[in-house]
Design an enzyme around this catalytic site. Structure first.
Site, PDB file in Angstrom:
ATOM      1  N   CYS A   1       0.836  -1.223   0.000  1.00  0.00           N
ATOM      2  CA  CYS A   1       0.000   0.000   0.000  1.00  0.00           C
ATOM      3  C   CYS A   1       0.865   1.265   0.000  1.00  0.00           C
ATOM      4  CB  CYS A   1      -0.924  -0.024   1.224  1.00  0.00           C
ATOM      5  SG  CYS A   1      -1.695   1.558   1.615  1.00  0.00           S
TER       6      CYS A   1
ATOM      7  N   CYS B   1       0.295   3.553   2.986  1.00  0.00           N
ATOM      8  CA  CYS B   1       0.923   2.988   4.190  1.00  0.00           C
ATOM      9  C   CYS B   1       2.417   3.302   4.216  1.00  0.00           C
ATOM     10  CB  CYS B   1       0.722   1.473   4.236  1.00  0.00           C
ATOM     11  SG  CYS B   1      -1.011   0.950   4.207  1.00  0.00           S
TER      12      CYS B   1
ATOM     13  N   CYS C   1      -7.590  17.268   4.988  1.00  0.00           N
ATOM     14  CA  CYS C   1      -7.660  17.878   3.650  1.00  0.00           C
ATOM     15  C   CYS C   1      -6.303  18.414   3.201  1.00  0.00           C
ATOM     16  CB  CYS C   1      -8.708  18.999   3.672  1.00  0.00           C
ATOM     17  SG  CYS C   1      -8.619  20.122   2.267  1.00  0.00           S
TER      18      CYS C   1
ATOM     19  N   CYS D   1      -6.292  22.138   2.344  1.00  0.00           N
ATOM     20  CA  CYS D   1      -6.312  22.958   3.566  1.00  0.00           C
ATOM     21  C   CYS D   1      -4.903  23.084   4.150  1.00  0.00           C
ATOM     22  CB  CYS D   1      -7.240  22.341   4.606  1.00  0.00           C
ATOM     23  SG  CYS D   1      -8.949  22.124   4.060  1.00  0.00           S
TER      24      CYS D   1
END
Length: 412
Positions: free
Chosen positions: A50, A53, A170, A173
């Site tokens: 992954c 990960c 986010c 953000c």
């Protein structure tokens, strides 16, 4: 051979020391040993293949180093390998999945906040009441809103408020945050122009976000003074663009440094009177001062009235002490503005005074500049009319004129 063996053993020992990790690897044989006991545990369910990960791994190592191992367990399990049974047991459907197990409980709480170190540390600290070894970041410059204080601040009819509705996870953000924080610092001394932020993904704040139709992050809205119907902010997210927007909508004059711009405190009509006053003959100046006083009486804006009074004060000082007072006062204020210890309100006051004083010599400077231009024009005309045989002498004269004009410009 013995030396080589010793060296290899030493290198292995160093490598083992360097690679030591405080993240505990879990599987079905040791899970109950570490989870559900007297220590709370944060467990990451990951898969070796992954990408998310792999990106999280260095941060997760830092997280484990941030807390004492005898008080908090920071662990992980390969939920696509040795921990597959554990992943199934706890309903893991994607990677990475992070779950919090309170002390004495094997019933986890899903972790849904950001994957940056600050977010992870904040969560573990909040849930475990254990302080981390990481020095906490400075408090945010933007005013922090939540469901309990939103109406008191954003809907205050005496304030202009810019609100960024954000979410901890986010990416946009996070990218915006440094610029937004700088803007908040720049406007910190503006009592009626507030730069605020709300975690709109927090459960208690979601009703507020829904009320103002927040559907994505970041959503930025401006709540103007008086009429509190919000305006969607659709400009750019750079520091300069935020500042330009706020100056326009709040009637402020801030720069990225937090200082006032060159236009702060200036009143166009009084600027004109000030420059006329300074270039007028002495007997005419009292009449111009009277006009300035009369104009101030027509102003209704309190801020404009405060700065306008300084125009009159400066005129009075010139009448009393002469034109040299302006130059001395400008030098004094410039020295004070360079001081690093002045309070923001004092800096603002001095900057406004400096801006106003700059209006007094404008007309004289313009007249001198125009005179210099005429001087150069006359010289050029004379050069064209001069006989060819004296051209060299005229060229020298023109060079001298050019040098004189440059000197006048520099003096201005």
């Amino acid at each position: 051979m013995r030396f080589a063996y010793t060296l290899s053993a030493s290198l292995l020992a160093v490598a083992s020391f360097v690679s030591a990790s405080n993240v505990i690897d879990l599987d079905t044989t040791n899970f109950d040993q570490y989870v559900g006991g007297d220590r709370p545990a944060l467990v990451e369910f990951y898969a070796p293949w992954c990408g998310h990960c792999k990106n999280l791994a260095p941060t997760y190592e830092q997280l484990a180093d941030a807390f004492p191992t005898d008080k908090v367990v920071i662990a992980k399990t390969d939920a696509d390998g040795v921990g597959r049974e554990l992943g199934s047991r706890f309903g893991v459907q994607g990677f990475p999945t992070i779950k919090w197990f309170p002390a004495g409980s094997s019933q986890p709480v899903d972790y849904n906040s950001g994957r940056d170190l600050d977010s992870l540390v904040g969560f573990v600290t909040k849930e475990s009441a254990v302080k981390s070894k990481i020095k906490p970041p400075p408090p945010p410059a933007a005013v922090q809103l939540d469901a309990t204080n939103f109406d008191d601040i954003a809907l205050d009819e005496n304030k202009n408020v810019l609100v960024a509705f954000t979410a901890p996870w986010c990416g946009h953000c996070k990218n915006m945050k440094p610029a937004y924080e700088k803007v908040a610092k720049a406007f910190a001394s503006e009592a009626d122009c507030v730069v605020a932020q709300m975690d709109a993904d927090d459960a208690q704040n979601k009703p507020v976000a829904s009320k103002y139709d927040v559907r994505s992050f970041p959503t930025i809205k401006f709540f103007p003074k008086g009429n509190k119907e919000p305006i969607m902010y659709s400009s750019g997210r750079t520091e300069e663009q935020f500042i330009e927007y706020l100056n326009e909508h709040c009637g402020t004059h801030r720069t990225a440094t937090g200082l006032l711009s060159e236009t702060a405190g200036k009143v166009l009509t009084l600027d004109t009177l000030a420059s006329t006053f300074f270039s007028a003959k002495l007997p005419e100046r009292p009449d111009i001062l009277t006009k300035a006083r009369e104009y101030i009486g027509t102003l209704t804006d309190k801020k404009a009235n405060v700065s306008a009074e300084y125009y009159v004060k400066a005129m009075e000082r010139v009448l009393e002490k002469g034109e040299g007072w302006v130059v001395k006062e400008q030098a004094r204020i410039a020295g004070l503005l360079a001081s690093p210890s002045l309070a923001p309100t004092k800096l603002d006051e001095l900057k406004v005074k400096a801006n106003i004083l700059s209006a007094f010599a404008v007309k004289k400077a313009e007249e001198a500049y125009e005179a210099a231009g005429e001087y150069l024009g006359d010289a050029a005309k004379a050069a064209k009319q001069a006989p060819y045989q004296v051209k060299d002498g005229v060229d020298q004269f023109a060079d001298a004129v050019q040098e004189k004009v440059q000197q006048i410009k520099e003096e201005l």
